[in-house]
Design an enzyme around this catalytic site. Sequence first.
Site, short mmCIF file in Angstrom:
data_model
loop_
_atom_site.label_atom_id
_atom_site.label_comp_id
_atom_site.label_asym_id
_atom_site.label_seq_id
_atom_site.Cartn_x
_atom_site.Cartn_y
_atom_site.Cartn_z
N ASP A 111 1.36 -0.39 11.41
CA ASP A 111 0.30 0.19 10.57
C ASP A 111 -0.45 -0.88 9.75
O ASP A 111 -1.21 -0.54 8.85
CB ASP A 111 0.92 1.21 9.59
CG ASP A 111 1.29 2.51 10.29
OD1 ASP A 111 0.41 3.11 10.92
OD2 ASP A 111 2.47 2.91 10.22
N GLU A 130 -5.85 -1.37 3.22
CA GLU A 130 -6.14 -0.74 1.93
C GLU A 130 -4.87 -0.34 1.18
O GLU A 130 -4.83 -0.37 -0.05
CB GLU A 130 -6.98 0.53 2.17
CG GLU A 130 -7.11 1.38 0.92
CD GLU A 130 -7.95 2.62 1.11
OE1 GLU A 130 -7.57 3.49 1.91
OE2 GLU A 130 -8.99 2.72 0.47
N ASP A 131 -3.84 0.01 1.94
CA ASP A 131 -2.63 0.53 1.30
C ASP A 131 -1.79 -0.55 0.62
O ASP A 131 -0.86 -0.23 -0.11
CB ASP A 131 -1.79 1.29 2.33
CG ASP A 131 -2.53 2.53 2.80
OD1 ASP A 131 -3.17 3.18 1.96
OD2 ASP A 131 -2.51 2.82 4.02
N ARG A 155 6.40 0.15 5.94
CA ARG A 155 5.21 -0.60 5.58
C ARG A 155 5.43 -1.60 4.43
O ARG A 155 4.53 -2.37 4.10
CB ARG A 155 4.07 0.37 5.23
CG ARG A 155 3.74 1.32 6.39
CD ARG A 155 2.37 1.94 6.26
NE ARG A 155 1.35 0.91 6.19
CZ ARG A 155 0.09 1.13 5.85
NH1 ARG A 155 -0.30 2.34 5.59
NH2 ARG A 155 -0.78 0.14 5.80
N ARG A 197 3.40 9.32 -0.78
CA ARG A 197 3.49 7.86 -0.72
C ARG A 197 3.43 7.19 -2.11
O ARG A 197 3.89 6.07 -2.28
CB ARG A 197 2.35 7.30 0.13
CG ARG A 197 2.31 7.82 1.56
CD ARG A 197 3.48 7.27 2.38
NE ARG A 197 3.40 7.73 3.75
CZ ARG A 197 2.73 7.10 4.71
NH1 ARG A 197 2.08 5.99 4.44
NH2 ARG A 197 2.74 7.57 5.93
N HIS A 230 -3.09 10.93 1.74
CA HIS A 230 -3.49 10.20 0.52
C HIS A 230 -4.63 10.95 -0.17
O HIS A 230 -5.33 11.76 0.46
CB HIS A 230 -4.04 8.82 0.90
CG HIS A 230 -3.03 7.84 1.41
ND1 HIS A 230 -3.20 7.15 2.59
CD2 HIS A 230 -1.85 7.42 0.90
CE1 HIS A 230 -2.16 6.34 2.77
NE2 HIS A 230 -1.33 6.49 1.78
N ILE A 252 -3.54 7.82 14.33
CA ILE A 252 -2.38 7.51 13.47
C ILE A 252 -2.80 7.60 11.99
O ILE A 252 -2.36 6.81 11.14
CB ILE A 252 -1.72 6.16 13.82
CG1 ILE A 252 -2.76 5.03 13.89
CG2 ILE A 252 -0.96 6.24 15.12
CD1 ILE A 252 -2.12 3.64 13.95
N CYS A 307 -9.29 2.86 4.84
CA CYS A 307 -7.97 2.23 5.05
C CYS A 307 -8.06 0.85 5.66
O CYS A 307 -7.15 0.04 5.53
CB CYS A 307 -7.11 3.02 6.02
SG CYS A 307 -7.28 4.75 5.99
C1 CIR Z 1 0.34 5.56 7.64
O1 CIR Z 1 0.79 6.70 7.82
O2 CIR Z 1 0.71 4.84 6.72
C2 CIR Z 1 -0.71 5.05 8.60
N1 CIR Z 1 -0.41 5.54 9.92
C3 CIR Z 1 -2.08 5.48 8.17
C4 CIR Z 1 -2.48 4.90 6.86
C5 CIR Z 1 -3.84 5.30 6.46
N2 CIR Z 1 -4.20 4.67 5.25
C6 CIR Z 1 -5.05 5.18 4.37
O3 CIR Z 1 -5.45 6.32 4.49
N3 CIR Z 1 -5.35 4.45 3.30
#
Ligand code: CIR
Length: 256
Positions: free
Chosen positions: A61, A66-67, A86, A134, A164, A245, A251
């Site tokens: 991922d 962004e995360d 992650r 999360r 999110h 995904i 993101c």
């Molecule tokens: C996740 O579930 O962490 C990734 N497959 C998707 C993350 C998407 N990120 C976001 O919306 N900021």
Amino acid sequence: MFRTAVVRRPARSLAAGITSSPHLGAPDYDRALGQHDAYIRALEACGVSVTVLEALEEFPDSCFVEDTAVCLRDRAVLSNPGAPSRTGEVEEMERALRSFFPSDRIYRIREPGTLEGGDVLRTDTEFFVGLSGRTNKEGAIQLLTLLRDWGIPGQAVPVPGILHLKTGMSLVHGGRLLVTEEFADYPPFRAFEKILVPTEEAYAANCLWVNGNVIVPAGYPGVRRAVEGLGCRVLEVDTSEFRKIDGGLTCLSLLF
Ligand code: CIR
């Protein structure tokens, strides 16, 4: 005004990314790369200089940068993802962010706090931090405390049943919010002018405002029309492989 974007190339392992929508099928790696190229070109067309980080095969991922951090113009806060698979992405991002921020301007969210950048919405007036599967209360408080120390207002808001906060809303032109049904009458956002996304186009609530332009995902004509109605330039990027995904436009970059 954003000057810089940091993105990370999708890994070949992308198909092993976390998903809530297995019925959409696995992402196609080559198509994802093409879509990522187009995303970079769109950011450049919005006037930002894009730093492209290498793919990280051990983190499926990891293109969803962004995360991993919340970046302001002169400082950054590294996150602590609530998804255990992650967590290791953050260390890699720290290395990259050191070329942009001095080490005493890089902060971090610490255990037992968890936070993912997808839960952090920055508006013209304040920050909203989503409490989701999360991002927990402790993580939100840590970020809000840092922001408050820097004179930036913010508040935590519960996220109803989606990944999110920004899965269901994004900031578009003129300080307006593009929102899904769940957020149409949500009290914390009462003061904002909102554009309601049709239920069948809910994925497109995640658009990306960059320097007076709005990047919208391809294939959502209702949202495209609504954003065009705001009088800003609209760029379209196909994100079909990332959607498989749970990834969207915001993101895929860190902007500052
Ligand atoms: C996740 O579930 O962490 C990734 N497959 C998707 C993350 C998407 N990120 C976001 O919306 N900021």
